[in-house]
Design a protein around this motif. Sequence first.
Motif, short mmCIF file in Angstrom:
data_model
loop_
_atom_site.label_atom_id
_atom_site.label_comp_id
_atom_site.label_asym_id
_atom_site.label_seq_id
_atom_site.Cartn_x
_atom_site.Cartn_y
_atom_site.Cartn_z
N ALA A 218 0.57 -1.14 0.01
CA ALA A 218 -0.13 -0.35 -0.07
C ALA A 218 0.65 1.47 0.15
N LEU A 219 0.62 2.27 -0.73
CA LEU A 219 1.40 3.08 -0.97
C LEU A 219 0.59 4.55 -0.44
N THR A 220 1.40 5.38 0.07
CA THR A 220 0.70 7.04 -0.05
C THR A 220 1.20 8.06 -1.10
N VAL A 221 0.45 8.66 -1.89
CA VAL A 221 0.37 9.61 -2.59
C VAL A 221 2.00 10.46 -2.52
N GLY A 222 2.80 10.22 -3.92
CA GLY A 222 3.79 11.07 -3.61
C GLY A 222 4.70 10.07 -3.31
N GLU A 223 4.50 9.45 -2.64
CA GLU A 223 5.57 8.16 -1.30
C GLU A 223 6.79 7.66 -2.36
N LYS A 224 6.37 7.31 -3.90
CA LYS A 224 7.34 6.81 -4.31
C LYS A 224 7.65 7.36 -5.65
N LYS A 225 8.39 6.82 -6.32
CA LYS A 225 8.65 7.87 -7.78
C LYS A 225 8.34 6.32 -9.06
N CYS A 226 7.76 6.46 -10.26
CA CYS A 226 7.97 5.57 -11.27
C CYS A 226 8.73 4.76 -11.38
N ASP A 227 9.50 3.46 -11.56
CA ASP A 227 10.65 3.12 -11.92
C ASP A 227 10.76 3.20 -13.64
N HIS A 228 10.25 2.97 -13.47
CA HIS A 228 10.22 3.92 -15.01
C HIS A 228 10.35 4.76 -15.91
N CYS A 229 9.69 6.14 -15.66
CA CYS A 229 10.04 7.44 -15.85
C CYS A 229 9.91 8.48 -14.86
N SER A 230 10.62 7.95 -13.51
CA SER A 230 10.74 8.80 -12.18
C SER A 230 9.60 9.95 -12.04
N MET A 231 8.58 9.52 -12.66
CA MET A 231 7.77 10.74 -12.19
C MET A 231 7.25 10.19 -10.61
N SER A 232 7.05 11.26 -10.27
CA SER A 232 5.97 11.02 -9.20
C SER A 232 4.85 10.11 -9.11
N ILE A 233 4.31 9.23 -8.37
CA ILE A 233 3.00 8.58 -8.30
C ILE A 233 1.89 9.62 -7.72
N VAL A 234 1.33 10.02 -7.94
CA VAL A 234 -0.22 10.76 -7.55
C VAL A 234 -1.14 10.38 -7.57
N ASP A 235 -0.99 9.79 -8.64
CA ASP A 235 -3.07 9.48 -9.20
C ASP A 235 -2.63 7.79 -8.57
N MET A 236 -3.74 7.35 -7.49
CA MET A 236 -3.57 5.84 -7.51
C MET A 236 -3.58 4.77 -8.32
#
Length: 128
Positions: free
Chosen positions: A27-45
């Motif tokens: 389970a992640l929270t918004v903005g906790e990790k970056k995409c392992d492919h494009c490095s964008m922050s994961i903000v839209d779950m």
Amino acid sequence: MWFKLQKLVFFTLTVVLCNCGEVKPEALTVGEKKCDHCSMSIVDMRFHTQIITYKGKRFHFDAIECANQFINQKQIKPKQIWVSNYLQSNESIPKENAIIIQTNKIRSPMGGGLAAFKSHEDAIPFQN
């Protein structure tokens, strides 16, 4: 000496048995990790995708299309892939059980329009 051997055996068995359970998505929270492919922050779950390899390495992605490109580019064999249910972003679905559609009615983070649903009925309103 016997006591040390017992402790070592007990510790080893504990580690082995704890790692034998079912692998579940993190389970992640918004903005906790970056995409392992494009490095964008994961903000839209709603589009979050997770991969776990047979070696136990986890990868997180901001969109299904990023996960697909990552698998193809790195030529990895995932043990499990989970996608977020578009209608209930806190619910992860194994990719093989998900209904994945591509539509211009949905704007995914990378613009591919891919979204995952739990059932065909859930996906109908979003299809072109």
